[in-house]
Design a protein around this motif. Structure first.
Motif, PDB file in Angstrom:
ATOM      1  N   VAL A 413       0.529  -1.325   0.512  1.00 12.76           N
ATOM      2  CA  VAL A 413      -0.349   0.019  -0.024  1.00 12.76           C
ATOM      3  C   VAL A 413       0.734   1.074   0.038  1.00 12.76           C
ATOM      4  CG1 VAL A 413      -2.131  -1.089   0.586  1.00 12.76           C
ATOM      5  CG2 VAL A 413      -0.583   0.415   2.990  1.00 12.76           C
ATOM      6  N   LEU A 414       2.274   1.309   0.516  1.00  6.79           N
ATOM      7  CA  LEU A 414       2.730   2.114   0.576  1.00  6.79           C
ATOM      8  C   LEU A 414       3.249   2.436  -0.852  1.00  6.79           C
ATOM      9  CD1 LEU A 414       4.828   2.207   4.059  1.00  6.79           C
ATOM     10  CD2 LEU A 414       3.442   3.759   3.514  1.00  6.79           C
ATOM     11  N   LEU A 415       3.730   1.466  -1.512  1.00  7.01           N
ATOM     12  CA  LEU A 415       4.441   1.674  -2.414  1.00  7.01           C
ATOM     13  C   LEU A 415       3.419   2.571  -3.446  1.00  7.01           C
ATOM     14  CD1 LEU A 415       6.369  -1.473  -3.439  1.00  7.01           C
ATOM     15  CD2 LEU A 415       7.470   0.437  -3.418  1.00  7.01           C
ATOM     16  N   ARG A 416       1.990   1.787  -3.314  1.00  7.99           N
ATOM     17  CA  ARG A 416       0.752   2.011  -4.127  1.00  7.99           C
ATOM     18  C   ARG A 416       0.900   3.749  -3.763  1.00  7.99           C
ATOM     19  NH1 ARG A 416      -3.148   0.114  -7.820  1.00  7.99           N
ATOM     20  NH2 ARG A 416      -4.646   1.076  -7.449  1.00  7.99           N
ATOM     21  N   CYS A 417       1.138   4.711  -2.872  1.00 10.31           N
ATOM     22  CA  CYS A 417       0.471   5.834  -2.680  1.00 10.31           C
ATOM     23  C   CYS A 417       2.082   6.765  -3.479  1.00 10.31           C
ATOM     24  CB  CYS A 417       1.304   5.711  -0.736  1.00 10.31           C
ATOM     25  SG  CYS A 417      -0.875   5.398  -0.277  1.00 10.31           S
ATOM     26  N   LEU A 418       4.104   5.960  -3.385  1.00 10.07           N
ATOM     27  CA  LEU A 418       4.731   6.381  -4.331  1.00 10.07           C
ATOM     28  C   LEU A 418       3.937   6.181  -5.548  1.00 10.07           C
ATOM     29  CD1 LEU A 418       7.714   4.997  -2.179  1.00 10.07           C
ATOM     30  CD2 LEU A 418       6.763   7.077  -1.946  1.00 10.07           C
ATOM     31  N   GLU A 419       3.722   5.717  -5.978  1.00 10.17           N
ATOM     32  CA  GLU A 419       3.207   5.248  -7.663  1.00 10.17           C
ATOM     33  C   GLU A 419       2.094   6.447  -7.705  1.00 10.17           C
ATOM     34  OE1 GLU A 419       2.223   1.832  -9.067  1.00 10.17           O
ATOM     35  OE2 GLU A 419       3.723   0.906  -8.021  1.00 10.17           O
ATOM     36  N   HIS A 420       0.891   6.522  -6.576  1.00  8.61           N
ATOM     37  CA  HIS A 420       0.256   7.589  -6.574  1.00  8.61           C
ATOM     38  C   HIS A 420       1.318   9.638  -7.376  1.00  8.61           C
ATOM     39  CE1 HIS A 420      -2.728   5.295  -6.346  1.00  8.61           C
ATOM     40  NE2 HIS A 420      -2.850   5.040  -5.016  1.00  8.61           N
ATOM     41  N   GLN A 421       2.192   9.578  -5.839  1.00  7.04           N
ATOM     42  CA  GLN A 421       2.152  10.647  -6.320  1.00  7.04           C
ATOM     43  C   GLN A 421       3.057  10.755  -7.767  1.00  7.04           C
ATOM     44  OE1 GLN A 421       6.156  11.113  -3.131  1.00  7.04           O
ATOM     45  NE2 GLN A 421       5.436  13.250  -3.053  1.00  7.04           N
ATOM     46  N   GLN A 422       3.862   9.705  -8.233  1.00 11.01           N
ATOM     47  CA  GLN A 422       4.663  10.230  -9.402  1.00 11.01           C
ATOM     48  C   GLN A 422       3.510  10.298 -11.114  1.00 11.01           C
ATOM     49  OE1 GLN A 422       6.087   6.619  -9.440  1.00 11.01           O
ATOM     50  NE2 GLN A 422       8.491   6.895  -8.540  1.00 11.01           N
ATOM     51  N   HIS A 423       3.086   9.133 -10.514  1.00  8.83           N
ATOM     52  CA  HIS A 423       2.255   9.692 -11.387  1.00  8.83           C
ATOM     53  C   HIS A 423       1.472  11.468 -11.297  1.00  8.83           C
ATOM     54  CE1 HIS A 423       1.357   6.257 -13.154  1.00  8.83           C
ATOM     55  NE2 HIS A 423       0.112   6.035 -12.347  1.00  8.83           N
ATOM     56  N   TRP A 424       0.441  11.986 -10.319  1.00  7.60           N
ATOM     57  CA  TRP A 424       0.444  13.701 -10.228  1.00  7.60           C
ATOM     58  C   TRP A 424       1.862  14.423 -10.126  1.00  7.60           C
ATOM     59  CZ3 TRP A 424      -3.784  15.653  -8.963  1.00  7.60           C
ATOM     60  CH2 TRP A 424      -3.414  16.671  -8.642  1.00  7.60           C
ATOM     61  N   ASN A 425       3.093  14.270  -9.780  1.00  5.68           N
ATOM     62  CA  ASN A 425       4.362  14.965 -10.600  1.00  5.68           C
ATOM     63  C   ASN A 425       4.134  15.186 -11.821  1.00  5.68           C
ATOM     64  OD1 ASN A 425       4.488  15.495  -7.493  1.00  5.68           O
ATOM     65  ND2 ASN A 425       6.452  14.469  -7.437  1.00  5.68           N
ATOM     66  N   TYR A 426       4.333  14.022 -12.631  1.00  5.88           N
ATOM     67  CA  TYR A 426       4.326  13.475 -13.458  1.00  5.88           C
ATOM     68  C   TYR A 426       3.202  14.414 -14.568  1.00  5.88           C
ATOM     69  CZ  TYR A 426       4.093  12.147 -18.485  1.00  5.88           C
ATOM     70  OH  TYR A 426       4.207  11.842 -20.070  1.00  5.88           O
ATOM     71  N   LEU A 427       1.949  14.638 -13.764  1.00 10.44           N
ATOM     72  CA  LEU A 427       0.933  15.536 -14.613  1.00 10.44           C
ATOM     73  C   LEU A 427       1.397  16.794 -14.721  1.00 10.44           C
ATOM     74  CD1 LEU A 427      -2.145  13.477 -14.182  1.00 10.44           C
ATOM     75  CD2 LEU A 427      -1.338  13.420 -15.843  1.00 10.44           C
ATOM     76  N   ASP A 428       1.014  16.765 -13.576  1.00 10.26           N
ATOM     77  CA  ASP A 428       1.519  18.551 -13.369  1.00 10.26           C
ATOM     78  C   ASP A 428       2.865  19.132 -13.660  1.00 10.26           C
ATOM     79  OD1 ASP A 428       0.838  20.273 -10.862  1.00 10.26           O
ATOM     80  OD2 ASP A 428       2.436  20.505  -9.523  1.00 10.26           O
ATOM     81  N   GLU A 429       4.073  18.253 -14.116  1.00  9.19           N
ATOM     82  CA  GLU A 429       5.215  18.715 -15.502  1.00  9.19           C
ATOM     83  C   GLU A 429       4.475  18.966 -16.539  1.00  9.19           C
ATOM     84  OE1 GLU A 429       8.261  16.222 -15.055  1.00  9.19           O
ATOM     85  OE2 GLU A 429       8.225  16.373 -12.654  1.00  9.19           O
ATOM     86  N   GLU A 430       3.856  17.902 -17.102  1.00 12.90           N
ATOM     87  CA  GLU A 430       2.749  18.117 -18.144  1.00 12.90           C
ATOM     88  C   GLU A 430       2.173  18.894 -18.807  1.00 12.90           C
ATOM     89  OE1 GLU A 430      -0.094  15.087 -18.778  1.00 12.90           O
ATOM     90  OE2 GLU A 430       1.211  14.144 -20.824  1.00 12.90           O
ATOM     91  N   GLN A 431       1.394  19.233 -16.969  1.00 10.34           N
ATOM     92  CA  GLN A 431       0.149  20.535 -17.418  1.00 10.34           C
ATOM     93  C   GLN A 431       1.719  21.733 -17.766  1.00 10.34           C
ATOM     94  OE1 GLN A 431      -2.352  20.297 -14.193  1.00 10.34           O
ATOM     95  NE2 GLN A 431      -3.141  22.581 -15.081  1.00 10.34           N
ATOM     96  N   ALA A 432       2.812  21.916 -17.239  1.00  7.98           N
ATOM     97  CA  ALA A 432       3.509  22.897 -17.272  1.00  7.98           C
ATOM     98  C   ALA A 432       3.749  23.004 -18.538  1.00  7.98           C
ATOM     99  CB  ALA A 432       4.219  22.833 -15.965  1.00  7.98           C
ATOM    100  N   SER A 433       4.175  21.797 -19.011  1.00  8.47           N
ATOM    101  CA  SER A 433       5.642  21.832 -20.704  1.00  8.47           C
ATOM    102  C   SER A 433       4.713  23.264 -21.378  1.00  8.47           C
ATOM    103  CB  SER A 433       5.772  20.640 -21.030  1.00  8.47           C
ATOM    104  OG  SER A 433       3.709  20.191 -21.259  1.00  8.47           O
ATOM    105  N   PRO A 434       3.998  22.997 -21.767  1.00 11.16           N
ATOM    106  CA  PRO A 434       2.970  24.496 -23.039  1.00 11.16           C
ATOM    107  C   PRO A 434       3.957  25.665 -22.484  1.00 11.16           C
ATOM    108  CG  PRO A 434       1.160  22.900 -22.382  1.00 11.16           C
ATOM    109  CD  PRO A 434       2.360  22.352 -21.018  1.00 11.16           C
ATOM    110  N   ALA A 435       3.605  26.099 -21.557  1.00 11.07           N
ATOM    111  CA  ALA A 435       4.369  27.210 -21.001  1.00 11.07           C
ATOM    112  C   ALA A 435       5.625  26.882 -21.027  1.00 11.07           C
ATOM    113  CB  ALA A 435       3.468  27.695 -20.208  1.00 11.07           C
ATOM    114  N   LEU A 436       6.131  26.278 -21.226  1.00 10.34           N
ATOM    115  CA  LEU A 436       8.139  25.901 -20.277  1.00 10.34           C
ATOM    116  C   LEU A 436       9.066  26.938 -21.124  1.00 10.34           C
ATOM    117  CD1 LEU A 436       9.129  24.397 -18.727  1.00 10.34           C
ATOM    118  CD2 LEU A 436       9.647  22.735 -20.891  1.00 10.34           C
ATOM    119  N   TRP A 437       8.591  27.674 -22.016  1.00  7.68           N
ATOM    120  CA  TRP A 437       9.104  28.268 -22.560  1.00  7.68           C
ATOM    121  C   TRP A 437       8.524  29.187 -22.784  1.00  7.68           C
ATOM    122  CZ3 TRP A 437      14.465  27.811 -22.488  1.00  7.68           C
ATOM    123  CH2 TRP A 437      14.451  26.731 -22.017  1.00  7.68           C
ATOM    124  N   SER A 438       8.277  30.950 -21.936  1.00 10.95           N
ATOM    125  CA  SER A 438       7.421  32.239 -22.498  1.00 10.95           C
ATOM    126  C   SER A 438       7.693  32.680 -23.114  1.00 10.95           C
ATOM    127  CB  SER A 438       6.892  32.689 -21.612  1.00 10.95           C
ATOM    128  OG  SER A 438       8.472  33.037 -20.301  1.00 10.95           O
TER     129      SER A 438
END
Length: 536
Positions: A413-438
Motif C-alpha cells: 500500500v505504501l508503494l502504491r501511494c508513491l506511485e500515485h505521487q509519481q503520477h501526480w508529479n508527472y501530470l503536473d510537469e506535463e501541464q506546465a510544459s506548454p508554457a515552459l518557454w514563455s
C-alpha cells in the motif's frame, strides 16, 4: 474472527476463473445458505428491492430506504463497503444494528456453519458472502417489512443474486470498474449488471449511453423482465414544488429519480393507498424502452428524499477554517461528478473577506483502478497540495479491527501511494510544459533571451506521502480542527522541506478546503478520525 474470512484478493481470482460458470458460484452460495438453516424460498418473504450499477447504487439504495421508512415501514438495508464500522453494512430502520445484535447473529451463523461442515466443503464462506448470509438472517429474524439489498460487485455472479423473487430491481449509472472481473467495456459490464433481472419482475434503469442501454434491454427481453427507463427528476417536479435532496451534487438527481420509481413500484405492489398519483398513465418509448410512469411524489417521498443521509458521498464537514469535502468516488465517471460537485461547492460558498485560501487533495485508490486517469481528472480543481496515504487510520491497526485489511501488505500500500505521487508529479510537469518557454520579458531579460517559466499559475502542486491517514490529517489540519486533536504531532511530519514550508502556509491560511476522494475506505478512515461518534 470475521476478519479471518478476508480472502477478497483470492476470492476475486477464483471468481475470474469461474466467470464462465455462474452456477458454480451461485450453487456454492445456496449451499452456504442451506447449511445456515435457510432455503432460497425463505428470502422471498423479505420483499426485496435489489439494486446494482457502477456508480450511485449505494446512494440510490439510501434514498429508497429512507423514502419507504418515511411511510412508517420497518426497513432492512444491506450495503458495502462500510466506512467506519462493519455493522454499517446491516441496517434496520436506517441505523447500523447494535453491537449486541451483531455479535448474537455473527456467532449464531458462525457456529451453525461450523456444525454443518463436512469433508467435501469449506466450512466458512469468504468475508462478503458471510455478511450477506448474516444480513438475510437478521432481516428475517427481526421481521423487517422490506429489505433494500445493494449488489456487491457486478450482478450476475454476485452472491446477492441468489435472490430469486425480488419485488423490483434497479440499475444505476454504468461505467468502467472492476474490469478484471466484469470485463473491459461498458457493454460487458452492462451484461453483468443485467444478471439481476428476473422473469416477470419489473426493473428500472436511468438513462445510459446507447451501447450499454441496448445490452440491458436485450438482457431484459431474454429473461422476460419488464424494464423501464426512468424519466428525469424534472418530469416528476413539473407542476409541483422542486424536490429537495439530502445528498449534494447534481448527479444525485439521477439516483433520486431511480429511487422514487423503485419505492413507487414497491408501494404499488403492496397496494399501498398512498403510492403517488399518476400524472401520465401512458408513457412513451425512448431508446426502444418504455418510460417509467410519471407521478406526483407524495409528502412521504419528499420527506424521505430530504432526510436521506449517506456518509462519505458528497459530504461536507465545516470545522473552523477547515472544510472537508468527502466523496468516495473511485471510477472515472464518478470522479468527474465529484470534481463538478467540489468546484460548484467552492463557487457557491461565502468567500473569506481577506487572507489566503488553500486547496488540498487527499487521495488514495485500490484494486485494479487506473490512478493516473483519476488524478488527471482531479487536476482542474487546482490544488495547492496533493497528499497521498494508505487506507490505514494509524500505522498500527491494533485495536482497530473494523479497518483491518489482510489482503494487502503495508509495503504494497505504501508503494502504491508513491506511485500515485509519481503520477501526480508527472501530470503536473506535463501541464506546465506548454508554457515552459514563455515569451521573453523585457523587464526580466534581454530581448533575445528565452525565459524558463516552470510555474504557470496553479500548475505546480506540492505533493507528499504519509504512512497513515492520522499523520496526513495532522499535517493538513495543523491543530486547527476543533474535533480532530491528536495527542501530539510526530516531529518526523515536518522533516520534509515541502511539509515544513506547507505547515506554515496551512497554519496561516484563512480557509483550507480539503477534498478526500479516490476510495471509500480512505473516506471511512478520515471519517473515523474526524467524527469519533461514528465509532461508538
Amino acid at each position: 474472527m470475521l476478519n479471518t474470512l478476508q480472502t477478497n484478493a483470492s476470492y476475486l481470482e477464483q471468481a475470474k476463473r469461474q466467470r464462465g460458470d455462474p452456477q458454480t458460484q451461485l450453487e456454492a452460495m445456496e449451499l452456504y445458505l442451506a447449511r445456515s438453516g435457510l432455503q432460497v424460498e425463505d428470502l422471498d418473504r423479505l420483499n426485496i428491492i435489489h439494486v446494482t450499477g457502477t456508480k450511485g447504487k449505494g446512494s440510490t439504495c439510501a434514498f429508497t430506504e429512507c423514502i419507504l421508512r418515511s411511510y412508517g415501514l420497518k426497513t432492512g438495508f444491506f450495503s458495502s463497503p462500510h466506512l467506519v464500522q462493519v455493522r454499517e453494512r446491516i441496517r434496520i430502520n436506517g441505523q447500523p444494528i447494535s453491537p449486541d445484535l451483531f455479535t448474537k447473529y455473527f456467532w449464531r451463523l458462525y457456529q451453525r456453519l461450523e456444525e454443518t461442515k463436512d469433508g467435501s466443503c469449506v466450512s466458512m464462506p469468504p468475508y462478503f458472502r458471510f455478511l450477506t448470509l448474516m444480513a438475510f438472517h437478521v432481516f428475517l429474524q427481526e421481521k423487517v417489512d422490506l429489505a433494500v439489498v445493494e449488489v456487491g460487485i457486478g450482478g450476475a455472479y454476485d452472491c446477492t443474486n441468489i435472490i430469486r423473487k425480488p419485488v423490483v430491481c434497479g440499475v444505476s449509472s454504468l461505467g468502467i470498474d472492476h474490469t478484471s472481473l466484469l470485463g473491459d467495456t461498458v457493454e460487458k459490464i452492462a451484461w453483468q449488471k443485467g444478471g439481476i433481472f428476473k422473469q416477470g419482475v419489473p426493473a428500472f434503469t436511468v438513462l445510459q449511453p446507447e451501447g450499454p442501454l441496448a445490452v440491458l434491454r436485450d438482457r431484459a427481453q431474454q429473461i422476460s423482465c419488464p424494464l423501464y427507463l426512468c424519466p428525469p427528476l424534472e418530469a416528476l417536479e413539473e407542476g409541483g414544488l422542486p424536490l429537495t435532496l439530502g445528498l449534494e451534487g447534481e448527479h444525485q438527481r439521477s439516483n433520486a429519480a431511480l429511487a422514487l420509481q423503485l419505492a413507487h413500484c414497491w408501494l404499488q405492489w403492496q397496494n399501498h393507498h398512498d403510492a403517488g398519483e399518476l400524472k401520465a398513465s401512458r408513457p412513451g418509448l425512448l431508446w426502444q424502452l418504455p418510460l417509467a410512469p410519471v407521478f406526483q411524489p407524495t409528502s412521504h417521498m419528499r420527506l424521505g428524499l430530504r432526510n436521506t443521509e449517506w456518509l462519505g458521498r458528497t459530504q461536507v464537514l465545516r470545522r473552523g477554517p477547515l472544510t472537508w469535502y468527502l466523496d468516495g468516488a473511485h471510477t472515472p465517471s464518478s470522479v468527474q461528478a465529484c470534481v463538478r460537485w467540489f468546484r460548484q461547492a467552492l463557487q457557491s460558498r461565502e468567500r473569506q473577506s481577506s487572507g489566503t485560501e488553500v486547496r488540498v487533495l487527499l487521495f488514495n485508490t485500490t484494486g485494479d483502478r487506473d490512478s493516473a486517469v483519476l488524478l488527471k481528472l482531479l487536476q482542474p480543481c487546482q490544488f495547492d497540495y496533493a497528499v497521498f496515504c494508505p487506507n490505514l487510520t494509524e500505522v498500527s491497526s491494533t485495536g482497530n479491527a473494523d479497518q483491518q485489511n489482510f489482503t494487502v501488505t503495508l509495503d504494497q500500500v505504501l508503494l502504491r501511494c508513491l506511485e500515485h505521487q509519481q503520477h501526480w508529479n508527472y501530470l503536473d510537469e506535463e501541464q506546465a510544459s506548454p508554457a515552459l518557454w514563455s515569451a521573453p520579458s523585457p523587464e526580466l531579460a534581454g530581448p533575445a533571451s528565452l525565459l524558463l517559466a516552470p510555474h504557470p499559475p496553479h500548475s505546480s502542486t506540492s505533493s507528499l506521502v504519509f504512512s497513515c491517514i492520522s499523520h496526513a490529517l495532522q499535517w493538513i489540519s495543523q491543530g486547527r480542527d476543533p474535533v480532530f486533536q491528536p495527542p501530539s504531532s510526530p516531529k518526523s511530519l515536518l522533516t520534509h522541506p515541502v511539509a515544513c514550508s506547507g505547515a506554515s502556509v496551512l497554519h496561516e491560511a484563512a480557509a483550507v478546503h480539503v477534498l478526500v476522494t479516490g476510495s471509500l475506505h480512505l473516506v471511512g478512515g478520515v471519517l473515523k478520525l474526524l467524527e469519533p461518534a461514528l465509532s461508538q
